[in-house]
Design an enzyme around this catalytic site. Structure first.
Site, PDB file in Angstrom:
ATOM      1  N   ASP A   1       0.854  -1.189   0.000  1.00  0.00           N
ATOM      2  CA  ASP A   1       0.000   0.000   0.000  1.00  0.00           C
ATOM      3  C   ASP A   1       0.893   1.244   0.000  1.00  0.00           C
ATOM      4  OD1 ASP A   1      -1.698   2.093   0.546  1.00  0.00           O
ATOM      5  OD2 ASP A   1      -2.965   0.898   1.896  1.00  0.00           O
TER       6      ASP A   1
ATOM      7  N   GLY B   1     -11.562   5.707 -10.992  1.00  0.00           N
ATOM      8  CA  GLY B   1     -12.530   4.889 -11.708  1.00  0.00           C
ATOM      9  C   GLY B   1     -13.183   5.755 -12.765  1.00  0.00           C
TER      10      GLY B   1
ATOM     11  N   SER C   1      -4.330  13.950 -15.352  1.00  0.00           N
ATOM     12  CA  SER C   1      -5.526  13.644 -16.136  1.00  0.00           C
ATOM     13  C   SER C   1      -6.125  14.912 -16.738  1.00  0.00           C
ATOM     14  CB  SER C   1      -6.568  13.011 -15.210  1.00  0.00           C
ATOM     15  OG  SER C   1      -7.839  13.054 -15.793  1.00  0.00           O
ATOM     16  N   ALA C   2      -6.812  14.739 -17.864  1.00  0.00           N
ATOM     17  CA  ALA C   2      -7.541  15.856 -18.471  1.00  0.00           C
ATOM     18  C   ALA C   2      -8.630  16.367 -17.532  1.00  0.00           C
ATOM     19  CB  ALA C   2      -8.154  15.409 -19.790  1.00  0.00           C
TER      20      ALA C   2
ATOM     21  N   TYR D   1     -11.264  14.535  -7.937  1.00  0.00           N
ATOM     22  CA  TYR D   1     -10.239  13.747  -8.621  1.00  0.00           C
ATOM     23  C   TYR D   1      -9.339  14.692  -9.438  1.00  0.00           C
ATOM     24  CZ  TYR D   1      -8.417  10.615 -12.308  1.00  0.00           C
ATOM     25  OH  TYR D   1      -7.623   9.953 -13.215  1.00  0.00           O
TER      26      TYR D   1
HETATM   27  P1  NAD Z   1      -6.127   1.610 -12.602  1.00  0.00           P
HETATM   28  O1  NAD Z   1      -7.126   1.881 -11.543  1.00  0.00           O
HETATM   29  O2  NAD Z   1      -6.311   0.406 -13.456  1.00  0.00           O
HETATM   30  O3  NAD Z   1      -4.661   1.551 -11.984  1.00  0.00           O
HETATM   31  C1  NAD Z   1      -4.312   2.215 -10.808  1.00  0.00           C
HETATM   32  C2  NAD Z   1      -3.660   1.205  -9.891  1.00  0.00           C
HETATM   33  O4  NAD Z   1      -3.253   1.862  -8.696  1.00  0.00           O
HETATM   34  C3  NAD Z   1      -4.636   0.080  -9.464  1.00  0.00           C
HETATM   35  O5  NAD Z   1      -4.128  -1.183  -9.844  1.00  0.00           O
HETATM   36  C4  NAD Z   1      -4.711   0.232  -7.963  1.00  0.00           C
HETATM   37  O6  NAD Z   1      -4.816  -1.006  -7.260  1.00  0.00           O
HETATM   38  C5  NAD Z   1      -3.401   0.937  -7.661  1.00  0.00           C
HETATM   39  N1  NAD Z   1      -3.473   1.599  -6.365  1.00  0.00           N
HETATM   40  C6  NAD Z   1      -4.458   2.412  -5.903  1.00  0.00           C
HETATM   41  N2  NAD Z   1      -4.209   2.775  -4.638  1.00  0.00           N
HETATM   42  C7  NAD Z   1      -3.034   2.186  -4.299  1.00  0.00           C
HETATM   43  C8  NAD Z   1      -2.269   2.166  -3.114  1.00  0.00           C
HETATM   44  N3  NAD Z   1      -2.665   2.835  -2.026  1.00  0.00           N
HETATM   45  N4  NAD Z   1      -1.111   1.459  -3.098  1.00  0.00           N
HETATM   46  C9  NAD Z   1      -0.710   0.753  -4.195  1.00  0.00           C
HETATM   47  N5  NAD Z   1      -1.398   0.733  -5.342  1.00  0.00           N
HETATM   48  C10 NAD Z   1      -2.558   1.437  -5.389  1.00  0.00           C
HETATM   49  O7  NAD Z   1      -6.061   2.930 -13.496  1.00  0.00           O
HETATM   50  P2  NAD Z   1      -5.349   3.210 -14.896  1.00  0.00           P
HETATM   51  O8  NAD Z   1      -6.423   3.422 -15.892  1.00  0.00           O
HETATM   52  O9  NAD Z   1      -4.302   2.191 -15.143  1.00  0.00           O
HETATM   53  O10 NAD Z   1      -4.701   4.620 -14.594  1.00  0.00           O
HETATM   54  C11 NAD Z   1      -3.349   4.781 -14.209  1.00  0.00           C
HETATM   55  C12 NAD Z   1      -3.105   6.246 -13.841  1.00  0.00           C
HETATM   56  O11 NAD Z   1      -3.451   7.080 -14.936  1.00  0.00           O
HETATM   57  C13 NAD Z   1      -3.929   6.743 -12.655  1.00  0.00           C
HETATM   58  O12 NAD Z   1      -3.141   7.637 -11.899  1.00  0.00           O
HETATM   59  C14 NAD Z   1      -5.062   7.498 -13.305  1.00  0.00           C
HETATM   60  O13 NAD Z   1      -5.578   8.502 -12.460  1.00  0.00           O
HETATM   61  C15 NAD Z   1      -4.370   8.078 -14.516  1.00  0.00           C
HETATM   62  N6  NAD Z   1      -5.319   8.359 -15.603  1.00  0.00           N
HETATM   63  C16 NAD Z   1      -5.897   7.336 -16.286  1.00  0.00           C
HETATM   64  C17 NAD Z   1      -6.780   7.629 -17.306  1.00  0.00           C
HETATM   65  C18 NAD Z   1      -7.433   6.539 -18.112  1.00  0.00           C
HETATM   66  O14 NAD Z   1      -8.180   6.868 -19.026  1.00  0.00           O
HETATM   67  N7  NAD Z   1      -7.191   5.266 -17.839  1.00  0.00           N
HETATM   68  C19 NAD Z   1      -7.097   8.961 -17.615  1.00  0.00           C
HETATM   69  C20 NAD Z   1      -6.501   9.962 -16.891  1.00  0.00           C
HETATM   70  C21 NAD Z   1      -5.583   9.673 -15.894  1.00  0.00           C
END
Ligand code: NAD
Length: 327
Positions: free
Chosen positions: A52, A78, A120-121, A151
């Site tokens: 964590d 999410g 993020s956007a 967020y």
């Molecule tokens: P995701 O939720 O699949 O991956 C995030 C990971 O972080 C998860 O596996 C989760 O278990 C882990 N996590 C959360 N809290 C944690 C903690 N306390 N300790 C250890 N691990 C922890 O999301 P994603 O789509 O792979 O996104 C990755 C990053 O990109 C994120 O920061 C997200 O905010 C950013 N982002 C994603 C998108 C998108 O469209 N997917 C858009 C904008 C920004």
């Protein structure tokens, strides 16, 4: 040349697990850390630690090497059903900010050479995204700040945090603002899934001639970037001298009903759309890729249809497999 090392925080997540595979293909030694293992395929890391990242002791344990590259992707996040209802605001802000505070601080202490931060956007001001046909998301339009979700505010705070560590401690940062990254092996059910996966699932689950529900009036617009394109942009960004913040997204804007129509046409089904009230976020959003084109010479190489076809086929397989288990 000695093997390069990378730490991927959030390596059990959607982008993180794909990124690990890409880094391995490029010859990196990779350590991953996450609360969970990747859901759909075994991790490709050399070393995967369940931990964590809100816990400073866990962070100290994993930050014991002067990594060539650190990717900070871990966040409490999410789709619209998770970040726009307001029910998770305190957790989203506390959890993600704590992770970033820990990682930025320790990256300096351990002498990490470069750190990538996934913003993020959602940090762009809501007032520039009220017209679905004409949203403004150029990097220099971030201020005066007015994100439409907590967020987004946390992302903006953490961007500033990494920039401050750059100014005060010389930490080499690369800050990207993702615009809706999608693809195979991402969350597709359970409440944290985002629009492309949710729509593909609904289409896959519905018999020809049936009806699917779409949140809002369906006229809200977005753009979506396929995961492989995102990884290419990230890797070019890390190899460059440019610090960002920079958009990583597609400029192929589409309405949400349009996205549903596209998924239907890929599936070969004719379905009705029932637009129902639901959390939707801003009216319009599109990536502005002027800066990334200039700085990195990068632009997406394939159409939304191509990426969505791969994603639909994968989600359709998951839906079929789930049916086989429940029958
Ligand atoms: P995701 O939720 O699949 O991956 C995030 C990971 O972080 C998860 O596996 C989760 O278990 C882990 N996590 C959360 N809290 C944690 C903690 N306390 N300790 C250890 N691990 C922890 O999301 P994603 O789509 O792979 O996104 C990755 C990053 O990109 C994120 O920061 C997200 O905010 C950013 N982002 C994603 C998108 C998108 O469209 N997917 C858009 C904008 C920004």
């Amino acid at each position: 040349m000695p093997q390069k090392s990378a730490l991927v925080c959030g390596a059990g997540g959607f982008i993180g697990s794909h990124l690990v595979r890409r880094l391995k293909q490029e010859g990196f030694w990779v350590r991953g850390v996450d609360l969970k293992h990747p859901e759909y395929t075994p991790t490709a890391t050399d070393d995967f630690i369940i931990g964590d990242l809100r816990d400073q002791n866990v962070c100290k344990d994993i930050m014991d090497l002067p990594y060539d590259e650190v990717y900070q992707l871990a966040a409490d996040m999410g789709g619209a059903g998770y970040i726009f209802t307001g029910e998770h605001d305190a957790d989203v802000m506390h959890n993600s900010a704590t992770i970033n505070l820990n990682i930025a601080n320790l990256a300096v202490k351990v002498g990490a050479k470069k750190i990538f931060y996934s913003s993020s956007a959602c940090m762009y001001p809501a007032y520039n995204q009220e017209d679905p046909d004409n949203p403004k998301c150029s990097e220099d339009s971030a201020y005066p700040a007015a994100p439409d979700s907590e967020y987004g505010w946390e992302k903006l705070f953490s961007e500033r945090l990494y920039l401050a560590y750059n100014r005060n401690y010389g930490l080499q940062v690369r800050i990207a603002r993702y615009h809706n990254i999608f693809g195979t092996q991402g969350t597709w059910q359970g409440g944290k899934e985002k629009a492309p996966a949710a729509i593909c699932r609904k289409v896959a689950e519905t018999e020809d001639g049936g009806t699917i529900e779409i949140w809002g009036d369906g006229k809200q617009t977005r753009s979506f970037l396929y995961i492989d394109e995102c990884l290419e942009a990230m890797r070019r960004f890390m190899d460059s001298e440019f610090m960002g913040p920079v958009n990583i997204g597609s400029e192929e804007m589409i309405s949400i009903n349009g996205l549903a129509e596209l998924a239907m046409s890929i599936s070969g089904k004719k379905l009705h759309i029932n637009n129902i009230p639901g959390p939707v976020g801003v009216r319009g959003r599109n990536s502005d890729n002027s800066l990334i084109r200039t700085e990195l010479g990068w632009a997406p190489s394939q159409s939304l249809r191509e990426g969505l076809t791969q994603t639909y086929n994968w989600i359709n397989e998951q839906v079929e497999a789930r049916k086989a288990v429940t029958v």
